[in-house]
Design an enzyme around this catalytic site. Sequence first.
Site, PDB file in Angstrom:
ATOM      1  N   TYR A 135       0.863  -1.187   0.000  1.00  0.00           N
ATOM      2  CA  TYR A 135       0.000   0.000   0.000  1.00  0.00           C
ATOM      3  C   TYR A 135       0.894   1.229   0.000  1.00  0.00           C
ATOM      4  CZ  TYR A 135      -3.700   3.214   1.670  1.00  0.00           C
ATOM      5  OH  TYR A 135      -4.583   4.254   1.816  1.00  0.00           O
ATOM      6  N   ARG A 140       0.234  10.006   3.597  1.00  0.00           N
ATOM      7  CA  ARG A 140      -0.004   9.632   4.989  1.00  0.00           C
ATOM      8  C   ARG A 140       1.258   9.117   5.675  1.00  0.00           C
ATOM      9  NH1 ARG A 140      -5.185   8.886   7.222  1.00  0.00           N
ATOM     10  NH2 ARG A 140      -6.895   9.229   5.764  1.00  0.00           N
ATOM     11  N   ILE A 206      -9.426  -0.094  -4.524  1.00  0.00           N
ATOM     12  CA  ILE A 206      -9.751  -0.306  -3.110  1.00  0.00           C
ATOM     13  C   ILE A 206     -10.338   1.014  -2.642  1.00  0.00           C
ATOM     14  CG2 ILE A 206      -8.827  -0.769  -0.809  1.00  0.00           C
ATOM     15  CD1 ILE A 206      -6.814  -2.669  -2.134  1.00  0.00           C
TER      16      ILE A 206
END
Length: 294
Positions: A135, A140, A206
């Site tokens: 991922y 982030r 996703i």
Amino acid sequence: MAIFEGAGVALVTPFKENGEVNYEKLEELVEEQIAGGTDSIIACGTTGEASTMTHEEHVSVIKYVCEVTDKRIPVIAGTGSNCTDTAIYLSREAEKCGADGLLLVSPYYNKATQKGLKIHFKAVADNVKIPILLYNVPSRTGVDIKAETIADLCKNVSNILGVKEASGNFCAIADLMYLTDGNVDVYSGNDNQIVPILSLGGKGVISVLSNVAPSQTHQICQAYFDGDVKLSAKLQIDAIPLINALFCEVNPIPVKAALNLMGKNAGPLRLPLTEMEENNQVCLKKAMMEYGIL
């Protein structure tokens, strides 16, 4: 073989007012997703607020989602951590719980080198047998998993199959496809970029949007797979105002607010996330009404 193709939902975790996981509502949400045509459930990801869960809660939610889903569609468990030992522990437990695959975010805050990322991901992969998706979400984590690193891992670690790409860097995604001759499973990690990633050979998305619009998100992918690129693009574009509203504050603040507006009783957020600002909630409600889900 890909874990899934199409739209996987990055599922929220519903909480009770006292902060406990609401398993009754979790079951309802899973059933609604399956009925809506979602192609995979992703449990305990960013949207599922896994970063605020204890290890026991994390494993319990994964186990419960696997039990409710009962192999009707694949379950992918978010088990990444900035601590390699923790990621190994959660990954082993998720495999025991019956997860069909794992989603491993890059270690955050530590800011590992590309060499460190390779060693970290390989260490986790060596401890499980089920397939793994990396991922990449540098906004982030503070770390970008380079295309060369992803390609190396996918080529040399048998159970690392691909990546959820949320960098927005299409040059890097194109490079990854080139470096792997297209033999990598790439999923969009951004709901506003599903069709562009599919056009590069991606397997799907996703999705946060799928929490509130599972059939529509599935159809964006399915239309593309069916060869109706024009329809797929139209469905993508039609969803843009709602997608923008779902990300006007940090995820999953808006999507939980949206589910609550729909009467789904997803409950509160866990601190440090706070409830959505009133003016943003007005904009969200307007976007939902215009999209036809409220």
